[in-house]
Design an enzyme around this catalytic site. Structure first.
Site, PDB file in Angstrom:
ATOM      1  N   CYS A  19       0.829  -1.204   0.000  1.00 10.98           N
ATOM      2  CA  CYS A  19       0.000   0.000   0.000  1.00 10.98           C
ATOM      3  C   CYS A  19       0.863   1.253   0.000  1.00 10.98           C
ATOM      4  O   CYS A  19       0.472   2.282  -0.546  1.00 10.98           O
ATOM      5  CB  CYS A  19      -0.949  -0.006   1.187  1.00 10.98           C
ATOM      6  SG  CYS A  19      -0.134  -0.178   2.777  1.00 10.98           S
ATOM      7  N   CYS A 147      28.429  31.749  14.740  1.00 11.78           N
ATOM      8  CA  CYS A 147      29.329  31.363  15.820  1.00 11.78           C
ATOM      9  C   CYS A 147      29.158  32.305  17.003  1.00 11.78           C
ATOM     10  O   CYS A 147      29.198  33.520  16.848  1.00 11.78           O
ATOM     11  CB  CYS A 147      30.775  31.389  15.313  1.00 11.78           C
ATOM     12  SG  CYS A 147      31.979  31.154  16.630  1.00 11.78           S
ATOM     13  N   CYS A 150      32.924  34.167  17.852  1.00 12.69           N
ATOM     14  CA  CYS A 150      33.504  35.238  17.029  1.00 12.69           C
ATOM     15  C   CYS A 150      32.448  35.937  16.172  1.00 12.69           C
ATOM     16  O   CYS A 150      32.778  36.818  15.388  1.00 12.69           O
ATOM     17  CB  CYS A 150      34.603  34.672  16.139  1.00 12.69           C
ATOM     18  SG  CYS A 150      33.973  33.642  14.799  1.00 12.69           S
ATOM     19  N   CYS A 199      33.891  26.144  13.142  1.00  8.37           N
ATOM     20  CA  CYS A 199      33.750  27.545  12.750  1.00  8.37           C
ATOM     21  C   CYS A 199      34.923  27.871  11.825  1.00  8.37           C
ATOM     22  O   CYS A 199      36.071  27.573  12.150  1.00  8.37           O
ATOM     23  CB  CYS A 199      33.752  28.468  13.955  1.00  8.37           C
ATOM     24  SG  CYS A 199      33.905  30.203  13.492  1.00  8.37           S
ATOM     25  N   CYS A 202      37.191  30.625  13.756  1.00  4.44           N
ATOM     26  CA  CYS A 202      37.854  30.141  14.975  1.00  4.44           C
ATOM     27  C   CYS A 202      38.677  28.885  14.714  1.00  4.44           C
ATOM     28  O   CYS A 202      39.552  28.547  15.498  1.00  4.44           O
ATOM     29  CB  CYS A 202      36.839  29.811  16.050  1.00  4.44           C
ATOM     30  SG  CYS A 202      35.816  31.178  16.568  1.00  4.44           S
ATOM     31  N   HIS A 280      -1.287   1.228   7.425  1.00  2.49           N
ATOM     32  CA  HIS A 280      -1.814   1.123   6.069  1.00  2.49           C
ATOM     33  C   HIS A 280      -1.726   2.488   5.389  1.00  2.49           C
ATOM     34  O   HIS A 280      -2.073   3.503   5.985  1.00  2.49           O
ATOM     35  CB  HIS A 280      -3.268   0.641   6.110  1.00  2.49           C
ATOM     36  CG  HIS A 280      -3.870   0.483   4.752  1.00  2.49           C
ATOM     37  ND1 HIS A 280      -3.320  -0.312   3.772  1.00  2.49           N
ATOM     38  CD2 HIS A 280      -4.977   1.041   4.191  1.00  2.49           C
ATOM     39  CE1 HIS A 280      -4.057  -0.252   2.677  1.00  2.49           C
ATOM     40  NE2 HIS A 280      -5.073   0.575   2.905  1.00  2.49           N
TER      41      HIS A 280
END
Ligand SMILES: [Zn+2]
Length: 328
Positions: A19, A147, A150, A199, A202, A280
């Site tokens: 089905c 981030c 920073c 990041c 960073c 179903h």
């Protein structure tokens, strides 16, 4: 089996827990731009591959033949157990696309640089993947990271063929709207250091926030109401009633800032009734003459008021023409 040209209201026999296949095929066959493309066999001129497009050629009126071809190309779907309709839809669209891709099958060029602009990513995607399936179902999702150390913002862009929406916890009225699911999907999410990506500035994992939005809207948007939750030992199903608009679903708020309203109309619903183990699938599809309920081999007309149930599982919306012409 002969392809009969008629009303298109044809039931599909259940050949043993199929089905899910029947419901998905009904929804897809009510995607007019795709149905006509199949019937006219336009892909024969467009496709790059010399291989026979077995799935595209298979007349879906005979589910047994179609399913056996499908399981041959996707061995994962062997056996006759109940399968998940949305998972099946993903595999099916991917397979159909591969068969009728207008581009040669090229090896992956390694991972694409994440900082590339959305349009560059999209162009690259279309250079490799180009078929009627992509024309209709492919959109682009933007994931923006911010981030917290920073303040650096970065974006990644992914192609999607459906959006899997979380269902919020039941409200006091016991009812949830599709908009609330979309809000939850696009809500800003805090990621702790362990779960965040690097990041770029960073150069390490930092706490950050992540937000998903639609960068490029597809012609047909498939919205999957994620009713199944996987826990460590079991799968549970949510039977929350999620109401959804039949016309003028505005996805503009989930797109780029300046995109205005982006309207969609519903044309097919794949329903899941029952429990995780005893489920179903059925479908409700709209054609020029109204809506019908497709329950394997039986087809019965239904009214619009009968469409909204707590069994709605995958919703198929197409962009309404009124806005498509105005926008680029
Ligand atoms: Zn940073």
């Amino acid at each position: 089996e002969q392809l009969t040209i008629g009303s298109g209201r044809v039931g599909l026999r259940n050949i043993g827990n199929t089905c899910f296949l029947n419901a998905v095929v009904q929804c897809l066959s009510h995607t007019c731009c795709l149905r006509d493309y199949c019937l006219l066999k336009s892909y024969k001129q467009e496709k790059f591959s010399k291989d026979e497009p077995l799935l595209m050629d298979g007349t879906v009126v005979n589910p047994r033949k179609f399913y056996s071809v499908f399981r041959e190309v996707v061995p994962y779907f062997s056996g006759y157990s109940q399968q998940d309709a949305q998972e099946f839809l993903r595999f099916l669209l991917d397979k159909l696309h591969t068969e009728i891709n207008r581009r040669p099958n090229m090896p992956d060029f390694g991972t694409l640089v994440l900082s590339e602009e959305a349009s560059v990513m999209w162009k690259k995607h279309r250079e490799r993947d180009d078929s009627r399936i992509v024309d209709l179902f492919s959109g682009q999702l933007r994931s923006s990271l911010h981030c917290s150390m920073c303040s650096h913002h970065s974006n990644t862009f992914d192609v999607f063929c459906d959006l899997s929406l979380p269902i919020p916890k039941r409200s006091s009225t016991g009812e949830v709207t599709l908009r609330q699911c979309l809000d939850l999907f696009s809500q800003e999410e805090k990621l702790d250091r362990d779960n965040s990506p690097m990041c770029e500035r960073c150069n390490r994992r930092t706490e950050c926030t992540k937000r998903l939005s639609i960068q490029r809207f597809p012609q047909v948007i498939v919205l999957h109401l994620n009713r199944f939750t996987m826990s460590k030992w079991s799968i549970s199903k949510s039977t929350v009633y999620v109401s959804f608009p039949l016309t003028n679903l505005d996805l503009g708020p989930y797109g780029p800032v300046d995109c205005g309203s982006v309207l969609y109309d519903l044309y097919a619903i794949c329903n899941h009734a029952g429990t995780v183990n005893m489920g179903h699938y059925t479908a409700c599809c709209s054609d020029g003459n109204g809506w019908c309920f497709y329950n394997d081999s039986s087809v019965t007309p239904v009214t619009e008021s009968q469409l909204q149930t707590n069994q709605a599982y995958v919703l198929f919306y197409q962009r309404s023409n009124s806005t498509a012409s105005v926008r680029k």
